[in-house]
Design a protein around this motif. Structure first.
Motif, mmCIF file in Angstrom:
data_model
loop_
_atom_site.group_PDB
_atom_site.id
_atom_site.type_symbol
_atom_site.label_atom_id
_atom_site.label_comp_id
_atom_site.label_asym_id
_atom_site.label_seq_id
_atom_site.Cartn_x
_atom_site.Cartn_y
_atom_site.Cartn_z
ATOM 1 N N LYS A 23 0.838 -1.190 0.000
ATOM 2 C CA LYS A 23 0.000 0.000 0.000
ATOM 3 C C LYS A 23 0.879 1.248 0.000
ATOM 4 C CE LYS A 23 -3.800 2.218 2.486
ATOM 5 N NZ LYS A 23 -4.696 2.162 3.674
ATOM 6 N N ARG A 24 0.552 2.191 -0.860
ATOM 7 C CA ARG A 24 1.301 3.450 -0.917
ATOM 8 C C ARG A 24 0.745 4.391 0.152
ATOM 9 N NH1 ARG A 24 4.340 6.664 -4.868
ATOM 10 N NH2 ARG A 24 4.320 4.899 -6.323
ATOM 11 N N HIS A 25 1.580 4.714 1.102
ATOM 12 C CA HIS A 25 1.164 5.590 2.197
ATOM 13 C C HIS A 25 1.508 7.045 1.872
ATOM 14 C CE1 HIS A 25 0.207 2.234 4.838
ATOM 15 N NE2 HIS A 25 1.364 1.684 4.504
ATOM 16 N N THR A 26 0.672 7.950 2.340
ATOM 17 C CA THR A 26 0.959 9.376 2.197
ATOM 18 C C THR A 26 1.955 9.776 3.279
ATOM 19 O OG1 THR A 26 -1.248 9.812 1.312
ATOM 20 C CG2 THR A 26 -0.020 11.696 2.173
ATOM 21 N N LEU A 27 3.100 10.252 2.856
ATOM 22 C CA LEU A 27 4.144 10.651 3.794
ATOM 23 C C LEU A 27 4.095 12.147 4.041
ATOM 24 C CD1 LEU A 27 7.162 8.618 2.338
ATOM 25 C CD2 LEU A 27 5.500 7.900 4.067
ATOM 26 N N ALA A 28 4.677 12.560 5.156
ATOM 27 C CA ALA A 28 4.845 13.989 5.404
ATOM 28 C C ALA A 28 5.653 14.578 4.247
ATOM 29 C CB ALA A 28 5.567 14.208 6.725
ATOM 30 N N PRO A 29 5.338 15.813 3.834
ATOM 31 C CA PRO A 29 6.022 16.385 2.662
ATOM 32 C C PRO A 29 7.540 16.314 2.727
ATOM 33 C CG PRO A 29 4.169 17.764 3.295
ATOM 34 C CD PRO A 29 4.293 16.712 4.359
ATOM 35 N N ALA A 30 8.114 16.625 3.879
ATOM 36 C CA ALA A 30 9.575 16.595 4.000
ATOM 37 C C ALA A 30 10.104 15.171 3.863
ATOM 38 C CB ALA A 30 10.008 17.199 5.331
ATOM 39 N N LYS A 31 9.398 14.208 4.446
ATOM 40 C CA LYS A 31 9.830 12.812 4.362
ATOM 41 C C LYS A 31 9.758 12.318 2.922
ATOM 42 C CE LYS A 31 9.226 8.311 6.525
ATOM 43 N NZ LYS A 31 8.518 7.514 7.560
ATOM 44 N N GLN A 32 8.686 12.689 2.218
ATOM 45 C CA GLN A 32 8.551 12.293 0.818
ATOM 46 C C GLN A 32 9.631 12.950 -0.042
ATOM 47 O OE1 GLN A 32 6.009 10.075 -0.583
ATOM 48 N NE2 GLN A 32 7.645 10.131 -2.108
ATOM 49 N N ARG A 33 9.945 14.194 0.277
ATOM 50 C CA ARG A 33 10.968 14.915 -0.485
ATOM 51 C C ARG A 33 12.341 14.254 -0.310
ATOM 52 N NH1 ARG A 33 9.479 19.456 1.165
ATOM 53 N NH2 ARG A 33 11.154 20.105 2.576
ATOM 54 N N ILE A 34 12.643 13.831 0.896
ATOM 55 C CA ILE A 34 13.903 13.129 1.133
ATOM 56 C C ILE A 34 13.932 11.820 0.347
ATOM 57 C CG2 ILE A 34 15.318 11.956 2.876
ATOM 58 C CD1 ILE A 34 14.134 13.999 4.925
ATOM 59 N N ALA A 77 20.963 18.609 1.776
ATOM 60 C CA ALA A 77 20.981 19.843 0.985
ATOM 61 C C ALA A 77 20.054 19.748 -0.220
ATOM 62 C CB ALA A 77 22.405 20.146 0.538
ATOM 63 N N ALA A 78 20.107 18.624 -0.929
ATOM 64 C CA ALA A 78 19.286 18.469 -2.129
ATOM 65 C C ALA A 78 17.804 18.339 -1.797
ATOM 66 C CB ALA A 78 19.749 17.244 -2.916
ATOM 67 N N SER A 79 17.502 17.876 -0.584
ATOM 68 C CA SER A 79 16.107 17.738 -0.162
ATOM 69 C C SER A 79 15.561 19.019 0.455
ATOM 70 C CB SER A 79 15.977 16.607 0.867
ATOM 71 O OG SER A 79 16.469 15.391 0.366
ATOM 72 N N THR A 80 16.434 19.981 0.670
ATOM 73 C CA THR A 80 16.081 21.250 1.336
ATOM 74 C C THR A 80 15.382 21.010 2.673
ATOM 75 O OG1 THR A 80 13.985 21.519 0.124
ATOM 76 C CG2 THR A 80 15.961 22.521 -0.845
ATOM 77 N N VAL A 81 16.008 20.149 3.497
ATOM 78 C CA VAL A 81 15.509 19.924 4.852
ATOM 79 C C VAL A 81 16.674 20.148 5.816
ATOM 80 C CG1 VAL A 81 13.762 18.251 4.134
ATOM 81 C CG2 VAL A 81 16.045 17.442 4.794
ATOM 82 N N THR A 82 16.371 20.216 7.076
ATOM 83 C CA THR A 82 17.420 20.339 8.081
ATOM 84 C C THR A 82 17.924 18.956 8.466
ATOM 85 O OG1 THR A 82 15.890 20.191 9.944
ATOM 86 C CG2 THR A 82 16.290 22.389 9.012
ATOM 87 N N LYS A 83 19.094 18.930 9.101
ATOM 88 C CA LYS A 83 19.635 17.655 9.563
ATOM 89 C C LYS A 83 18.699 17.024 10.586
ATOM 90 C CE LYS A 83 24.018 17.172 9.687
ATOM 91 N NZ LYS A 83 25.483 17.166 10.003
ATOM 92 N N ALA A 84 18.106 17.843 11.418
ATOM 93 C CA ALA A 84 17.176 17.323 12.429
ATOM 94 C C ALA A 84 15.974 16.665 11.762
ATOM 95 C CB ALA A 84 16.723 18.450 13.350
#
Length: 202
Positions: free
Chosen positions: A10-21, A44-51
């Motif tokens: 099943k394809r789950h909807t991920l949080a936007p940042a998680k999907q972007r990573i 850097a390429a995902s434009t998210v923080t390390k946290a």
């Protein structure tokens, strides 16, 4: 009635940042190699923080396994879509062959993502290798099931043949002539199918 095969995960909807990573890993791991892409590059390429990265995936190893699962999901959904469009196992085998040739012919093709991943992890017990093995067993089981449905006398052996033909076409299509690789793969599918249909006609 559509052919009933093992359903894709099943394809789950991920949080936007998680999907972007995950989407970033899907692209970079395939294009450049898994070990060549470090965590800082992914962040850097995902434009998210390390946290944010560590919140969603915890480690690069976990993300790699998720990448393999995501690649499996994409293939499984294509096969499921084809299975829902036909009730003829022979036709579905040919559709699966076409899915593989379309992948080989696609822009940016650089070989099988599963074989590529396996080549980077030498420990057969590593979670990445196990994830690759599970994908290959899934594919083999589907092909064997379809070959049995059309009356092939040795469906397991024939599924082995098609798996090896697929591996060869993926490797040859990247390293050499993709047109020749696709033609060879399609010929192998036709030979295997003929071995079943000729037996049925005898």
């Amino acid at each position: 009635m559509p052919i009933d095969l093992v359903k894709p995960p099943k394809r789950h909807t991920l949080a936007p940042a998680k999907q972007r990573i995950l989407d970033t890993a899907d692209r970079l791991f395939y294009e450049e190699g898994i070990r060549a892409v470090g965590i800082d590059r992914l962040i850097a390429a995902s434009t998210v923080t390390k946290a944010t990265f560590y919140k969603h995936y915890g480690s690069k190893d976990r993300l790699i396994v998720e990448y393999i699962a995501y690649r499996h999901l994409q293939v499984a959904e294509l096969v499921e879509e084809a299975a829902q469009a036909t009730d003829d196992p022979e036709q579905l085998l040919r559709e699966i062959a076409q899915i593989q040739t379309q992948f080989i012919s696609a822009a940016g093709f650089r070989g099988c993502p599963f074989l590529n991943a396996a080549s980077e992890f030498t420990d057969a017990a590593h979670p990445v290798r196990r994830a690759v093995e599970q994908h290959r067993e899934w594919f083999h089981d589907i092909v064997e099931t379809l070959l049995r449905a059309i009356g092939h006398p040795l469906p397991g052996d024939a599924a082995d043949d098609l798996m090896l033909a697929r591996d060869g076409a993926m490797s040859g299509g990247y390293a050499g002539d993709s047109i020749a690789a696709n033609a060879g793969l399609l010929r192998m599918y036709e030979r295997v199918i003929a071995a079943a249909t000729e037996r049925e006609a005898a």
